[in-house]
Design a protein around this motif. Structure first.
Motif, PDB file in Angstrom:
ATOM      1  N   ARG A 162       0.835  -1.203   0.000  1.00 14.06           N
ATOM      2  CA  ARG A 162       0.000   0.000   0.000  1.00 14.06           C
ATOM      3  C   ARG A 162       0.869   1.251   0.000  1.00 14.06           C
ATOM      4  O   ARG A 162       0.603   2.211  -0.717  1.00 14.06           O
ATOM      5  N   GLY A 163       1.908   1.241   0.823  1.00 13.12           N
ATOM      6  CA  GLY A 163       2.783   2.406   0.917  1.00 13.12           C
ATOM      7  C   GLY A 163       3.475   2.693  -0.393  1.00 13.12           C
ATOM      8  O   GLY A 163       3.576   3.849  -0.826  1.00 13.12           O
ATOM      9  N   ALA A 164       3.922   1.633  -1.049  1.00 11.04           N
ATOM     10  CA  ALA A 164       4.635   1.812  -2.303  1.00 11.04           C
ATOM     11  C   ALA A 164       3.709   2.431  -3.347  1.00 11.04           C
ATOM     12  O   ALA A 164       4.122   3.300  -4.134  1.00 11.04           O
ATOM     13  N   GLY A 165       2.450   2.013  -3.340  1.00  8.54           N
ATOM     14  CA  GLY A 165       1.485   2.587  -4.269  1.00  8.54           C
ATOM     15  C   GLY A 165       1.332   4.083  -4.036  1.00  8.54           C
ATOM     16  O   GLY A 165       1.256   4.883  -4.979  1.00  8.54           O
ATOM     17  N   GLN A 166       1.314   4.462  -2.764  1.00 12.74           N
ATOM     18  CA  GLN A 166       1.144   5.863  -2.414  1.00 12.74           C
ATOM     19  C   GLN A 166       2.331   6.709  -2.900  1.00 12.74           C
ATOM     20  O   GLN A 166       2.156   7.788  -3.452  1.00 12.74           O
ATOM     21  N   ILE A 167       3.545   6.176  -2.707  1.00 11.98           N
ATOM     22  CA  ILE A 167       4.724   6.911  -3.170  1.00 11.98           C
ATOM     23  C   ILE A 167       4.616   7.168  -4.662  1.00 11.98           C
ATOM     24  O   ILE A 167       4.873   8.262  -5.143  1.00 11.98           O
ATOM     25  N   ALA A 168       4.210   6.122  -5.350  1.00 15.23           N
ATOM     26  CA  ALA A 168       4.146   6.232  -6.798  1.00 15.23           C
ATOM     27  C   ALA A 168       3.236   7.382  -7.206  1.00 15.23           C
ATOM     28  O   ALA A 168       3.581   8.182  -8.091  1.00 15.23           O
ATOM     29  N   SER A 169       2.087   7.482  -6.535  1.00 15.96           N
ATOM     30  CA  SER A 169       1.176   8.541  -6.962  1.00 15.96           C
ATOM     31  C   SER A 169       1.600   9.899  -6.406  1.00 15.96           C
ATOM     32  O   SER A 169       1.467  10.915  -7.071  1.00 15.96           O
ATOM     33  N   ASP A 170       2.175   9.927  -5.194  1.00 11.73           N
ATOM     34  CA  ASP A 170       2.576  11.209  -4.608  1.00 11.73           C
ATOM     35  C   ASP A 170       3.716  11.865  -5.368  1.00 11.73           C
ATOM     36  O   ASP A 170       3.771  13.076  -5.511  1.00 11.73           O
ATOM     37  N   TYR A 171       4.652  11.053  -5.807  1.00 13.32           N
ATOM     38  CA  TYR A 171       5.863  11.647  -6.384  1.00 13.32           C
ATOM     39  C   TYR A 171       6.011  11.375  -7.866  1.00 13.32           C
ATOM     40  O   TYR A 171       7.078  11.548  -8.436  1.00 13.32           O
ATOM     41  N   ASN A 172       4.914  10.950  -8.484  1.00 12.18           N
ATOM     42  CA  ASN A 172       4.962  10.697  -9.913  1.00 12.18           C
ATOM     43  C   ASN A 172       6.035   9.690 -10.313  1.00 12.18           C
ATOM     44  O   ASN A 172       6.611   9.805 -11.383  1.00 12.18           O
ATOM     45  N   LEU A 173       6.345   8.806  -9.400  1.00 13.53           N
ATOM     46  CA  LEU A 173       7.239   7.729  -9.793  1.00 13.53           C
ATOM     47  C   LEU A 173       6.362   6.643 -10.375  1.00 13.53           C
ATOM     48  O   LEU A 173       5.193   6.531 -10.020  1.00 13.53           O
ATOM     49  N   ASN A 174       6.909   5.858 -11.261  1.00 16.39           N
ATOM     50  CA  ASN A 174       6.038   4.788 -11.738  1.00 16.39           C
ATOM     51  C   ASN A 174       6.109   3.583 -10.803  1.00 16.39           C
ATOM     52  O   ASN A 174       6.871   3.566  -9.845  1.00 16.39           O
ATOM     53  N   GLY A 175       5.294   2.597 -11.100  1.00 11.05           N
ATOM     54  CA  GLY A 175       5.155   1.446 -10.197  1.00 11.05           C
ATOM     55  C   GLY A 175       6.458   0.719  -9.938  1.00 11.05           C
ATOM     56  O   GLY A 175       6.646   0.130  -8.876  1.00 11.05           O
ATOM     57  N   PHE A 176       7.376   0.788 -10.888  1.00 16.50           N
ATOM     58  CA  PHE A 176       8.616   0.027 -10.716  1.00 16.50           C
ATOM     59  C   PHE A 176       9.422   0.537  -9.530  1.00 16.50           C
ATOM     60  O   PHE A 176      10.033  -0.241  -8.811  1.00 16.50           O
ATOM     61  N   ALA A 177       9.431   1.878  -9.361  1.00 11.23           N
ATOM     62  CA  ALA A 177      10.217   2.433  -8.259  1.00 11.23           C
ATOM     63  C   ALA A 177       9.715   1.884  -6.933  1.00 11.23           C
ATOM     64  O   ALA A 177      10.504   1.487  -6.064  1.00 11.23           O
ATOM     65  N   SER A 178       8.395   1.845  -6.781  1.00 10.41           N
ATOM     66  CA  SER A 178       7.881   1.356  -5.501  1.00 10.41           C
ATOM     67  C   SER A 178       8.129  -0.131  -5.350  1.00 10.41           C
ATOM     68  O   SER A 178       8.380  -0.627  -4.257  1.00 10.41           O
ATOM     69  N   GLN A 179       8.114  -0.839  -6.479  1.00 13.84           N
ATOM     70  CA  GLN A 179       8.419  -2.270  -6.377  1.00 13.84           C
ATOM     71  C   GLN A 179       9.857  -2.513  -5.968  1.00 13.84           C
ATOM     72  O   GLN A 179      10.172  -3.479  -5.281  1.00 13.84           O
ATOM     73  N   MET A 180      10.741  -1.594  -6.404  1.00 14.70           N
ATOM     74  CA  MET A 180      12.138  -1.740  -5.996  1.00 14.70           C
ATOM     75  C   MET A 180      12.261  -1.622  -4.483  1.00 14.70           C
ATOM     76  O   MET A 180      13.034  -2.355  -3.848  1.00 14.70           O
TER      77      MET A 180
END
Lengths: 513, 372
Positions: B321-339
């Motif tokens: 859940r947290g990784a998903g939030q980062i992705a949307s908050d900082y315009n990172l794509n899903g891969f960054a949060s998966q890393m």
């Protein structure tokens, strides 16, 4: 440093977890001498030698070879120092020929010259009195041939220091004699030979000097000429022991088990048991002798309902004089309810009799967990039993819930034998019951078996030490290649007689590892 | 020989039994270390865009994503419960060393029969319908688990391949029914019974996910006692350790394998029921969504202890859940949060190594390092 010292080990320490395998061990191996490394199982003999042959690396201490300090990282380093070890479990490629196995792993330049290899192999064989056919495939070899090959392999690599780990464990008396002759030839050639063993009479027969380890520590060494069985045992165990096994006269012998023409085949179509017939009586110890893998395991498992059989019958006569019961076709559970206890100690102790990840208490209920109607298991009785086994057999364990896998081999064995004896069987089958036990515990086990016999239990004792078999059993059944090769009286039979019966048949079939 | 330096630089030695508190220290250290490393990773990635982020902010936003609002908390709890349920379902199978990687399929068939009940039995009273759906999903999952177990017991087939292929069969069945029920040619069944809410988990005490909590916790507690205290649990442990020992003890190995997989499959099927009836109210081939595989990590890391699974599944859901939030908050794509998720899992799994082994560096004698 003496001139004749080939290897000097100083202050060698090796630990595995909290288990101290070797603690500040000092050892000297001399040229032109046969040294016996004596000690009970778990006393650290093999570990010590493994550090010399590059399998393990010592935590502490120094090794000198020919007076020079060395570090041995790998078996290759050991070979470079002309140290060779023949392991208890052979390290050969089955589908290769003898010659191919010998050169395997040697990094020689150029093409493999089979003729040159064969010539050198023959030369080595001729010098020491081996018989090896360089072109024979390993899978067609007998155990003793494989062992010979292992020795030749080490000599081919130019080893001057040979270490043999329990070389006689798999050999018959006759083969052992042959091996000893070869070892004497090597000694005459100026090589240093170390034999790891715990068989006292062999130590006295072959070696010049005996070094003794006890619980990982070096006790001392004595010239063999000044030692006898009793003095060596005392050094090994650290206290006085008596080496006599009782053999009370059987009383009220009653027929308990009758096996007729039992045969079974394994998945490869090999006959593991071939028309086996015998009778076991209550109040008697029936010893079973044979080279490992010649059907003892299958026989016991067939009686216990764990091995499917192709033909024959097994009849059980209850001690209360009731009707005979046929055991074939019954489940292990049904057979167990007749009072037939199997305490089987295969190579891998934890593979059949015990559950390694469970504690003593949980292992005690392996055969009784189902009792009662509750869907839940009760730990009360098993815990009580575990407590009494722990006390009676002096099992050293941190706690009853410590996984038995963490215990030493001897303690694992005590747990297993303790459980089997405690459930009051009418037939007690033990296979290698004392394997891995120290001398004191072994004698405790013999005493317990005699106790069972006097209670009228039919005891079947599969053993590997012929001396013990001859002292303990009332009758000895000798098996060879899945067949009964003779049943002799334990009181009158000789070792040679039994040894001959173990090998007389054509051995190709029943012989696996 | 003189050219070598002597003692090797690092050696690996087996550890003895490690006390429980020490294991906890290792685990907590692993999590802290992983958060630090992941933080540097985030800084490194974002500095490429010219706007390096403060890792603390990133973690704040992760926390915010998982627990920021009451709704988010409930969603996190809901996802955690679903993962927990599947992990609990897998535990008996893996404890028996039956490599059930077919949870995906078991969830899907459970979901499909649940959806079918919602379509065809929507006239029934709520609780009756729920009970029927639950039973059907249990049976469907159980059958899906039983089939590979049956073949394993009778013919010795490899359960890993078998359960894996059963997943694809389940996916095909699901897409058939999606197509069959899809009346608008939209390639999805949409929200089922969106007007009547028939077959949906009702709100209890005003809480939408109350039933999810009750069912999953009940299953968790049941499984704890089943595996730890019951005779069946004992048999499972023995079979898992060694089939020979089990035969020797008189355990009917085939029966135990089939019975255990019946249970394992049933609980996974139940997870499908919870997903369809209690969460998404729809069915698609993505209903299982890879949770059947993630749950394997949950079961193993917890060493099949149901209560430990609560912790592990919470952590994994939080990361997700947290990784998903980062992705949307900082315009990172899903891969960054998966890393980030991957880094953290790497450290947690890696800590297992240090629980079992220790390293000895050159120059330290064994006794000295033993004392530390």
């Amino acid at each position: 440093m003496e001139n004749s010292a080939a290897v000097v080990m100083k202050g060698i320490t090796k630990t595995f977890g909290s288990v101290i395998a070797n603690h500040k061990v000092n050892l000297e191996i001399r040229k032109g001498e046969i040294l016996s490394l004596l000690g009970e199982n778990g006393s650290g003999k093999t570990t010590l030698m493994n550090m010399l042959s590059g399998i393990y690396f010592p935590d502490d201490g120094q090794i000198f070879v020919n007076g020079k300090k060395v570090t041995i990282h790998s078996p290759k380093d050991a070979y470079d120092l002309k140290i060779g070890m023949i392991h208890q479990h052979f390290k050969l490629v089955d589908v290769f020929t003898a010659a191919e196995n010998i050169v395997l792993g040697l990094r020689e330049k150029g093409r493999l010259d089979r003729n040159a290899v064969a010539t050198r192999v023959r030369e080595i064989c001729g010098r020491y009195g081996f018989e090896v056919n360089p072109e024979q495939k390993v899978y067609t070899m007998s155990v003793s041939q494989k062992q010979t090959l292992e020795i030749v392999k080490v000599l081919y690599r130019g080893a001057d220091i040979l270490i043999l780990d329990e070389p006689t464990a798999v050999l018959t008396p006759q083969e052992t004699e042959k091996l000893f002759n070869v070892i004497r030839n090597m000694k005459a050639d100026g090589k240093a030979v170390v034999i790891i063993t715990h068989k006292l009479h062999e130590v006295l027969e072959i070696s010049d000097r005996v070094a003794i380890l006890r619980k990982g520590e070096y006790v001392g060494s004595v010239p063999t000429s000044e030692a006898d069985e009793l003095s060596l045992t005392e050094m090994m165990v650290g206290q006085k022991v008596s080496l006599n096994i009782d053999r009370p006269e059987p009383e009220n012998r009653t027929l308990r088990l009758s096996v007729n023409n039992l045969s079974c085949v394994d998945e490869n179509g090999f006959k593991r048991l071939d028309s086996v017939s015998f009778e076991a009586y209550g109040g008697e110890i029936l010893g079973i002798a044979g080279i490992s893998g010649c059907g003892q395991k299958e026989l016991l498992e067939a009686v216990a309902g764990l091995q499917s059989v192709s033909s024959g019958s097994i009849e059980y006569y209850p001690p209360d004089g009731g009707e005979a019961k046929l055991l074939i076709g019954k489940t292990p559970k049904q057979i167990r309810n007749y009072g037939i206890a199997l305490s089987f100690v295969p190579e891998d102790r934890l593979g059949m009799g015990l559950v390694g990840s469970m504690g003593m208490a949980e292992n005690m209920m392996l055969k009784t967990y189902e009792h009662g109607f509750s869907p839940f298991t009760s730990k009360k009785e098993p815990t009580k039993l575990a407590e009494s086994v722990r006390e009676r057999f002096e099992v050293s364990t941190p706690g009853l819930s410590t996984p038995v896998r963490r215990l030493s081999g001897g303690n694992v064995q005590k747990v297993l034998v303790g459980r089997e004896i405690s459930n009051a069987p009418s037939v007690l089958m033990t296979a290698y019951a004392v394997r891995g036990l120290d001398i004191n515990t072994s004698y405790t086990i013999y005493r317990l078996l005699n106790e069972q016999k006097e209670k009228g239990v039919a005891v079947i004792y599969v053993g590997e030490d012929l001396d013990v078999l001859l002292e303990l059993s009332d009758r000895i059944m000798v098996m060879c290649a899945g067949r009964v090769n003779g049943i002799v009286d334990g009181r009158t039979a000789t070792k040679e007689e039994v040894g001959l019966l173990m090998t007389k048949l054509d051995r190709k079939e029943g012989d696996s590892e | 020989m003189s050219g070598k330096t002597g003692i090797p630089l690092v050696r690996i030695a087996k550890r003895d039994a490690v006390p429980f508190w020490k294991v906890c220290v290792f685990r907590v250290a692993a999590i802290l270390l992983s958060l630090t490393v992941a933080g540097f990773l985030i800084m490194a990635i974002t500095s490429l865009t010219g706007r390096p982020l403060n890792p603390i902010d990133v973690y704040k936003s992760m926390f915010d994503g998982a627990f920021g609002t009451t709704k988010r908390i409930w969603i996190t709890v809901r996802d955690m419960l679903l993962l927990l349920c599947i992990g609990v379902g897998l535990a008996p199978a893996f404890k028996m060393r039956f490599w059930n990687i077919g949870a995906e399929g078991q969830i899907l068939v459970g979901g499909v029969v649940t959806a079918a009940c919602m379509f065809y039995l929507d006239a029934l009273p709520t609780w009756t319908l729920l009970l029927i759906m639950m039973l059907c999903s249990l049976i469907a999952g159980a059958l899906w688990g039983l089939l590979p177990a049956f073949f394993k017991a009778k013919f010795g087939t490899n359960e890993t391949l078998f359960t894996l292929m059963m997943n694809y069969v389940a996916i095909q069945i699901t897409s058939f029914f999606v197509d069959f029920w899809d009346k608008k040619q939209s390639h999805s069944v949409g929200i089922i019974n969106s007007f009547t809410n028939a077959g949906w988990f009702p709100r209890v005490f005003g809480q939408q996910y109350f039933l999810n909590v009750v069912i999953v916790l009940a299953v968790t507690v049941f499984m704890y006692f089943y595996l730890k205290k019951s005779k069946h649990g004992y048999e499972i442990a023995v079979v898992g350790e060694s089939e020979n020992t089990a035969r020797y003890a008189g355990i009917n190995v085939k029966k135990v394998i089939m019975r255990t997989m019946l249970l394992s499959g049933a609980v996974c099927g139940l997870a499908g029921f919870i997903e369809v009836s209690g969460i998404s109210h729809t069915i698609s081939t993505m209903t299982a969504g890879g949770r059947g595989f993630t749950a394997i990590i949950v079961a193993w890391l917890a060493h099949f202890n149901s209560f430990a699974m609560i912790l592990i599944s919470s952590l994994i859901t939080f990361l997700d859940r947290g990784a998903g939030q980062i992705a949307s908050d900082y315009n990172l794509n899903g891969f960054a949060s998966q890393m980030i998720t991957g880094t953290i899992l790497f450290f947690i799994l890696g800590s297992e190594f240090f629980v079992n082994f220790r390293l000895i560096f050159r120059g330290k004698s064994a006794e000295r390092s033993e004392k530390q």
